[in-house]
Design an enzyme around this catalytic site. Structure first.
Site, PDB file in Angstrom:
ATOM      1  N   ALA A  10      -2.910   1.141   6.886  1.00 57.22           N
ATOM      2  CA  ALA A  10      -2.835  -0.323   6.793  1.00 57.22           C
ATOM      3  C   ALA A  10      -1.413  -0.863   6.830  1.00 57.22           C
ATOM      4  O   ALA A  10      -1.212  -2.068   6.987  1.00 57.22           O
ATOM      5  CB  ALA A  10      -3.529  -0.796   5.508  1.00 57.22           C
ATOM      6  N   GLY A  12       3.172  -0.013   7.291  1.00 59.30           N
ATOM      7  CA  GLY A  12       4.348   0.826   7.524  1.00 59.30           C
ATOM      8  C   GLY A  12       4.173   1.878   8.613  1.00 59.30           C
ATOM      9  O   GLY A  12       3.668   1.613   9.702  1.00 59.30           O
ATOM     10  N   ASP A  32      -7.290   3.967   3.887  1.00 63.46           N
ATOM     11  CA  ASP A  32      -6.310   3.248   3.063  1.00 63.46           C
ATOM     12  C   ASP A  32      -7.064   2.576   1.914  1.00 63.46           C
ATOM     13  O   ASP A  32      -8.295   2.473   1.932  1.00 63.46           O
ATOM     14  CB  ASP A  32      -5.564   2.196   3.907  1.00 63.46           C
ATOM     15  CG  ASP A  32      -4.160   1.913   3.370  1.00 63.46           C
ATOM     16  OD1 ASP A  32      -3.177   2.203   4.070  1.00 63.46           O
ATOM     17  OD2 ASP A  32      -4.053   1.383   2.236  1.00 63.46           O
ATOM     18  N   ASP A  41      -9.520   4.922  -2.670  1.00 64.94           N
ATOM     19  CA  ASP A  41      -8.340   5.046  -3.524  1.00 64.94           C
ATOM     20  C   ASP A  41      -7.961   6.526  -3.621  1.00 64.94           C
ATOM     21  O   ASP A  41      -8.641   7.309  -4.293  1.00 64.94           O
ATOM     22  CB  ASP A  41      -8.655   4.460  -4.908  1.00 64.94           C
ATOM     23  CG  ASP A  41      -7.453   4.520  -5.837  1.00 64.94           C
ATOM     24  OD1 ASP A  41      -6.399   5.068  -5.428  1.00 64.94           O
ATOM     25  OD2 ASP A  41      -7.570   4.016  -6.971  1.00 64.94           O
ATOM     26  N   TYR A 155       8.651  11.183  -7.881  1.00 68.70           N
ATOM     27  CA  TYR A 155       8.512  10.948  -6.428  1.00 68.70           C
ATOM     28  C   TYR A 155       9.062  12.157  -5.657  1.00 68.70           C
ATOM     29  O   TYR A 155       8.378  12.723  -4.798  1.00 68.70           O
ATOM     30  CB  TYR A 155       9.267   9.676  -6.024  1.00 68.70           C
ATOM     31  CG  TYR A 155       9.185   9.379  -4.540  1.00 68.70           C
ATOM     32  CD1 TYR A 155       8.064   8.752  -3.996  1.00 68.70           C
ATOM     33  CD2 TYR A 155      10.223   9.736  -3.677  1.00 68.70           C
ATOM     34  CE1 TYR A 155       7.981   8.492  -2.627  1.00 68.70           C
ATOM     35  CE2 TYR A 155      10.142   9.484  -2.311  1.00 68.70           C
ATOM     36  CZ  TYR A 155       9.023   8.856  -1.796  1.00 68.70           C
ATOM     37  OH  TYR A 155       8.936   8.611  -0.437  1.00 68.70           O
ATOM     38  N   LYS A 159       7.057  15.081  -3.356  1.00 70.18           N
ATOM     39  CA  LYS A 159       7.357  15.354  -1.938  1.00 70.18           C
ATOM     40  C   LYS A 159       7.818  16.799  -1.737  1.00 70.18           C
ATOM     41  O   LYS A 159       7.548  17.395  -0.703  1.00 70.18           O
ATOM     42  CB  LYS A 159       8.417  14.360  -1.434  1.00 70.18           C
ATOM     43  CG  LYS A 159       7.936  12.895  -1.419  1.00 70.18           C
ATOM     44  CD  LYS A 159       6.818  12.683  -0.423  1.00 70.18           C
ATOM     45  CE  LYS A 159       6.443  11.220  -0.260  1.00 70.18           C
ATOM     46  NZ  LYS A 159       5.390  11.006   0.753  1.00 70.18           N
TER      47      LYS A 159
HETATM   48  P1  NAD Z   1       3.905   1.520   3.125  1.00 67.35           P
HETATM   49  O1  NAD Z   1       3.853   1.015   1.724  1.00 67.35           O
HETATM   50  O2  NAD Z   1       4.218   0.576   4.205  1.00 67.35           O
HETATM   51  O3  NAD Z   1       2.527   2.267   3.482  1.00 67.35           O
HETATM   52  C1  NAD Z   1       1.909   3.112   2.581  1.00 67.35           C
HETATM   53  C2  NAD Z   1       0.406   2.956   2.708  1.00 67.35           C
HETATM   54  O4  NAD Z   1      -0.213   3.817   1.738  1.00 67.35           O
HETATM   55  C3  NAD Z   1      -0.078   1.519   2.425  1.00 67.35           C
HETATM   56  O5  NAD Z   1      -0.926   1.042   3.460  1.00 67.35           O
HETATM   57  C4  NAD Z   1      -0.837   1.670   1.116  1.00 67.35           C
HETATM   58  O6  NAD Z   1      -1.932   0.758   0.967  1.00 67.35           O
HETATM   59  C5  NAD Z   1      -1.313   3.123   1.182  1.00 67.35           C
HETATM   60  N1  NAD Z   1      -1.669   3.587  -0.154  1.00 67.35           N
HETATM   61  C6  NAD Z   1      -0.888   3.491  -1.269  1.00 67.35           C
HETATM   62  N2  NAD Z   1      -1.594   3.897  -2.333  1.00 67.35           N
HETATM   63  C7  NAD Z   1      -2.810   4.262  -1.881  1.00 67.35           C
HETATM   64  C8  NAD Z   1      -3.979   4.754  -2.514  1.00 67.35           C
HETATM   65  N3  NAD Z   1      -4.050   4.925  -3.851  1.00 67.35           N
HETATM   66  N4  NAD Z   1      -5.062   5.044  -1.766  1.00 67.35           N
HETATM   67  C9  NAD Z   1      -5.014   4.835  -0.413  1.00 67.35           C
HETATM   68  N5  NAD Z   1      -3.952   4.354   0.235  1.00 67.35           N
HETATM   69  C10 NAD Z   1      -2.861   4.070  -0.496  1.00 67.35           C
HETATM   70  O7  NAD Z   1       4.930   2.732   3.089  1.00 67.35           O
HETATM   71  P2  NAD Z   1       5.657   3.595   4.226  1.00 67.35           P
HETATM   72  O8  NAD Z   1       7.090   3.419   4.027  1.00 67.35           O
HETATM   73  O9  NAD Z   1       5.056   3.414   5.554  1.00 67.35           O
HETATM   74  O10 NAD Z   1       5.308   5.048   3.668  1.00 67.35           O
HETATM   75  C11 NAD Z   1       4.556   6.010   4.380  1.00 67.35           C
HETATM   76  C12 NAD Z   1       4.883   7.373   3.805  1.00 67.35           C
HETATM   77  O11 NAD Z   1       6.264   7.656   4.080  1.00 67.35           O
HETATM   78  C13 NAD Z   1       4.735   7.492   2.304  1.00 67.35           C
HETATM   79  O12 NAD Z   1       4.176   8.740   1.993  1.00 67.35           O
HETATM   80  C14 NAD Z   1       6.157   7.409   1.777  1.00 67.35           C
HETATM   81  O13 NAD Z   1       6.332   8.079   0.561  1.00 67.35           O
HETATM   82  C15 NAD Z   1       6.898   8.095   2.903  1.00 67.35           C
HETATM   83  N6  NAD Z   1       8.330   7.760   2.984  1.00 67.35           N
HETATM   84  C16 NAD Z   1       8.742   6.472   3.143  1.00 67.35           C
HETATM   85  C17 NAD Z   1      10.100   6.196   3.252  1.00 67.35           C
HETATM   86  C18 NAD Z   1      10.621   4.794   3.468  1.00 67.35           C
HETATM   87  O14 NAD Z   1      11.825   4.581   3.319  1.00 67.35           O
HETATM   88  N7  NAD Z   1       9.804   3.842   3.849  1.00 67.35           N
HETATM   89  C19 NAD Z   1      11.032   7.241   3.176  1.00 67.35           C
HETATM   90  C20 NAD Z   1      10.581   8.550   3.006  1.00 67.35           C
HETATM   91  C21 NAD Z   1       9.219   8.798   2.918  1.00 67.35           C
END
Ligand code: NAD
Length: 283
Positions: A10, A12, A32, A41, A155, A159
């Site tokens: 949904a 990112g 999601d 969830d 966190y 990871k």
């Molecule tokens: P984002 O918040 O845009 O997307 C994350 C998605 O996960 C959202 O759609 C959210 O609804 C979903 N989500 C969260 N909790 C949930 C749950 N309990 N059940 C189902 N869905 C759930 O974030 P993003 O930046 O696109 O992150 C994507 C991945 O990349 C994540 O695992 C994050 O840890 C990792 N990451 C992000 C970054 C960054 O800087 N953005 C850096 C390193 C790693």
């Protein structure tokens, strides 16, 4: 054309991967907590089971690949859901989807890790070990001693644990042996709603902005999705258990000499130790 599961579809990076896979003609079963084909969830065992059952029903028991992108950022106060979604939300789902992946020809899986794995100092080994052993309470206790920094610690621990899980399982008969390629992508700071939430907090923003990124700025979610699609393609047929860093150089900045490192002799099978002559002469 293939059928893929994408968690975190949904928003990112997961959303970008979903859009790009669909634009390339593939079918995507998005999972999601909101706005997805399967709303579940992933922070609860019940939610993870329901997500797996719905995804398996939707794909008819055969999956060409999966992207595990659902995750929570290191926001204080969310320690338990961070551990639950970022670690158990990946591994429990993958274990449930594995038979469907094994039924496809050359399935590929990309787990989204993070460069926090190698750039967060002092992550307690106890917390990582506890997650790998399935004990979330013990992991949270190990992180609690870091007080206001415990969200960042759990966190990074989540990871690191998920990256180790990928590397340990990728090479086994159940994964490599079943024709499934399991790899991880470790992004740095990528401009998504997750990062925007961190930047909205003045204290968090200060830490994010002070963090060394040799190429400067933030990464682009669409470019990270391009990496995911590449790692889902035939180009990854020979890729197994790799953790690919796409982080603007932060990992290299901190750890230029830490990787690659030679395997310790005690981890090698005996015939290899003999082959390299360990113990007979000093290199
Ligand atoms: P984002 O918040 O845009 O997307 C994350 C998605 O996960 C959202 O759609 C959210 O609804 C979903 N989500 C969260 N909790 C949930 C749950 N309990 N059940 C189902 N869905 C759930 O974030 P993003 O930046 O696109 O992150 C994507 C991945 O990349 C994540 O695992 C994050 O840890 C990792 N990451 C992000 C970054 C960054 O800087 N953005 C850096 C390193 C790693």
């Amino acid at each position: 054309m293939g059928t893929y599961v994408v968690t975190g579809s949904a928003s990112g990076m997961g959303r970008q991967a979903t859009e790009k896979l669909r634009a390339a003609g593939h079918g995507v079963i998005g999972i999601d907590i909101k706005d997805a084909e399967v709303t579940a969830d992933l922070s609860t065992t019940v939610g993870r089971r329901a997500a797996a059952e719905a995804a398996l029903a939707a794909c008819g028991g055969v999956l060409d690949g999966a992207v595990l992108a659902a995750g929570l950022g290191p926001i204080p106060g969310r320690q338990r859901p961070i551990a639950q979604v970022n670690y158990f939300g990946v591994i429990e789902l993958l274990m449930a989807l594995r038979p469907a992946l094994a039924r496809a020809e050359g399935a590929k899986v990309v787990v989204i890790a993070s460069n926090s794995t190698t750039t967060t100092p002092l992550v307690p080994r106890r917390a990582i070990r506890a997650l790998l052993a399935g004990d979330v309470d013990k992991a949270l206790r190990a992180a609690r001693v870091f007080g206001k920094n415990s969200a960042a610690i759990i966190y990074a621990a989540s990871k690191i644990a998920v990256s180790r899980w990928v590397r340990r399982h990728a090479v086994t008969g159940e994964w490599a042996g079943a024709g499934i390629r399991l790899n991880a992508l470790a992004p740095g700071a990528i401009m998504t709603p997750l990062l925007a939430e961190q930047l909205a907090d003045p204290k968090e923003a200060k830490a994010v902005k002070a963090f060394p990124v040799p190429v400067g700025g933030y990464g682009d979610a669409g470019q990270l999705a391009d990496w995911m699609l590449f790692m889902l393609s035939d180009a990854a047929d020979f890729m197994c258990g790799s953790v690919v860093f796409v982080d603007g150089g932060s990992d290299a900045y901190f750890r230029a000499d830490s990787w690659p490192v030679a395997v310790p002799a005690r981890s090698l099978p005996r015939y290899l130790v003999r082959f390299f002559g360990y113990g007979r002469s000093k290199p």
